[in-house]
Design an enzyme around this catalytic site. Sequence first.
Site, PDB file in Angstrom:
ATOM      1  N   ASP A  16      -2.898 -18.312   0.488  1.00 33.56           N
ATOM      2  CA  ASP A  16      -3.892 -19.003  -0.353  1.00 33.56           C
ATOM      3  C   ASP A  16      -4.581 -20.108   0.438  1.00 33.56           C
ATOM      4  O   ASP A  16      -5.801 -20.289   0.361  1.00 33.56           O
ATOM      5  CB  ASP A  16      -3.252 -19.531  -1.653  1.00 33.56           C
ATOM      6  CG  ASP A  16      -1.924 -20.246  -1.445  1.00 33.56           C
ATOM      7  OD1 ASP A  16      -1.379 -20.229  -0.313  1.00 33.56           O
ATOM      8  OD2 ASP A  16      -1.415 -20.826  -2.426  1.00 33.56           O
TER       9      ASP A  16
ATOM     10  N   ASP B 197      -6.196  -7.033   4.207  1.00 40.09           N
ATOM     11  CA  ASP B 197      -7.341  -6.375   3.572  1.00 40.09           C
ATOM     12  C   ASP B 197      -8.282  -7.439   3.008  1.00 40.09           C
ATOM     13  O   ASP B 197      -9.496  -7.420   3.250  1.00 40.09           O
ATOM     14  CB  ASP B 197      -6.849  -5.453   2.453  1.00 40.09           C
ATOM     15  CG  ASP B 197      -7.990  -4.760   1.740  1.00 40.09           C
ATOM     16  OD1 ASP B 197      -8.895  -4.259   2.439  1.00 40.09           O
ATOM     17  OD2 ASP B 197      -7.984  -4.732   0.495  1.00 40.09           O
TER      18      ASP B 197
ATOM     19  N   LYS C   5       3.163 -15.399   2.517  1.00 39.44           N
ATOM     20  CA  LYS C   5       3.426 -16.134   1.273  1.00 39.44           C
ATOM     21  C   LYS C   5       4.930 -16.373   1.230  1.00 39.44           C
ATOM     22  O   LYS C   5       5.636 -15.907   0.314  1.00 39.44           O
ATOM     23  CB  LYS C   5       2.905 -15.296   0.083  1.00 39.44           C
ATOM     24  CG  LYS C   5       2.905 -16.009  -1.254  1.00 39.44           C
ATOM     25  CD  LYS C   5       1.823 -17.060  -1.380  1.00 39.44           C
ATOM     26  CE  LYS C   5       1.959 -17.808  -2.698  1.00 39.44           C
ATOM     27  NZ  LYS C   5       1.024 -18.947  -2.813  1.00 39.44           N
TER      28      LYS C   5
ATOM     29  N   TYR D   2       0.815  -1.212   0.000  1.00 35.40           N
ATOM     30  CA  TYR D   2       0.000   0.000   0.000  1.00 35.40           C
ATOM     31  C   TYR D   2       0.851   1.265   0.000  1.00 35.40           C
ATOM     32  O   TYR D   2       0.430   2.288  -0.518  1.00 35.40           O
ATOM     33  CB  TYR D   2      -0.895   0.037   1.241  1.00 35.40           C
ATOM     34  CG  TYR D   2      -2.215  -0.653   1.105  1.00 35.40           C
ATOM     35  CD1 TYR D   2      -2.288  -2.010   0.814  1.00 35.40           C
ATOM     36  CD2 TYR D   2      -3.403   0.055   1.291  1.00 35.40           C
ATOM     37  CE1 TYR D   2      -3.505  -2.647   0.712  1.00 35.40           C
ATOM     38  CE2 TYR D   2      -4.625  -0.580   1.189  1.00 35.40           C
ATOM     39  CZ  TYR D   2      -4.675  -1.930   0.902  1.00 35.40           C
ATOM     40  OH  TYR D   2      -5.884  -2.554   0.811  1.00 35.40           O
TER      41      TYR D   2
ATOM     42  N   ASP E  52     -11.980  -9.070   4.865  1.00 33.85           N
ATOM     43  CA  ASP E  52     -13.291  -9.000   4.209  1.00 33.85           C
ATOM     44  C   ASP E  52     -13.897 -10.396   4.079  1.00 33.85           C
ATOM     45  O   ASP E  52     -15.091 -10.598   4.307  1.00 33.85           O
ATOM     46  CB  ASP E  52     -13.184  -8.367   2.816  1.00 33.85           C
ATOM     47  CG  ASP E  52     -13.435  -6.865   2.841  1.00 33.85           C
ATOM     48  OD1 ASP E  52     -13.259  -6.257   3.920  1.00 33.85           O
ATOM     49  OD2 ASP E  52     -13.799  -6.300   1.791  1.00 33.85           O
TER      50      ASP E  52
END
Length: 354
Positions: free
Chosen positions: A219, A243, A187, A142, A247
Amino acid sequence: MKLQLAVLPGDGIGPEVTAQAVAVLDAVAARFEHTFYYTYADVGAVAIDNHGDPLPPETLQVCLDADAILFGAIGHPRFDNDPSAPVRPEQGLLRLRKSLGLFANIRPVAAFPGLDHLSPLRPERLQGVDMVIFRELTGGIYFGEKGKTDDTAFDNCTYNRTEIERIAHLAFASAAGRRGKLTLVDKANVLETSRLWRKVVTELSAQYPEVTLDWMYVDNAAMQLIQQPASFDVVLTENMFGDILSDEASVITGSLGMLPSASIGEKTALYEPIHGSYPQAAGKDIANPLAAILSAAMLLEDARLTEEAACVREAVRASLEASVATADLHPEKVSRCSEVGHWITSHILQHVPA
Ligand code: IPM
Ligand code: MG
């Protein structure tokens, strides 16, 4: 107690849900003999309209001068499909997070009794879902260096040890006070930044012998959140993974409209519902105010007003039990946003002795 609160209603349904949260805070102030002062300021699309800037300097100053920030929502559809827009509402929130050093976004996700029929998951998978996500909020992709030419673009992802350690400490401490399990999501099979996260967090785990640390690729975590959501206690992750996963986690309980969040760090902490600006519902008095009201409860809790926070949560619980709820929770018997807020406010005024 006196509290100086910055109120940033923002865009879409932000103003209407924030108004209900403020009404609830007023009821708490009246019953527990506190004085809450509110200073309103513009942020997001409304601030672009009024000041040409999604985070005007006055707004930042109001936040810096406050004890806590109550935030509504940010975003407007007129910017969404315009990649060439010179300023975007979201930049206001990102700059606010960075300016206040709000490096940790905390999102509790728990199944609410009686609402499991709203979940996209089978009821047995919801049994015992109770997790907190710690998302790093001021670093990573970001905020890394960005650039573009006509047909190339890049966003760099950088993390340093300090950025990882400070949020990891918060996540370990939270896990220690809960079920003692921390899952670092990364990851690390592909990304250098993830390997640094693993190294630093694993080193820190020695300081928290009561917490069991495990690691999960992002994942796989996306799958496990659906397959066995109850297996998570505290989740720690970097900005962008957080993020996305927060959600995802928020919809598994079927109660997106009920989930609050806190963003904490160096300066004034910010409390906001996670549902976003929901422009289709703006101004119609149909949005669910519970996430905003429960965000106000998180604010009270962090101000060490524990009894007050519990009283707000209890009033929310009672409203659900009385089936006073907006259409997302209760399509059979719909109450308006303001009616739900009013019911909760009256409940607090009636049930807490003056
Ligand atoms: C969130 C939002 C923001 C983010 C947007 C509005 C910039 O999605 O708070 O999760 O991506 O952080
Ligand atoms: Mg998001």
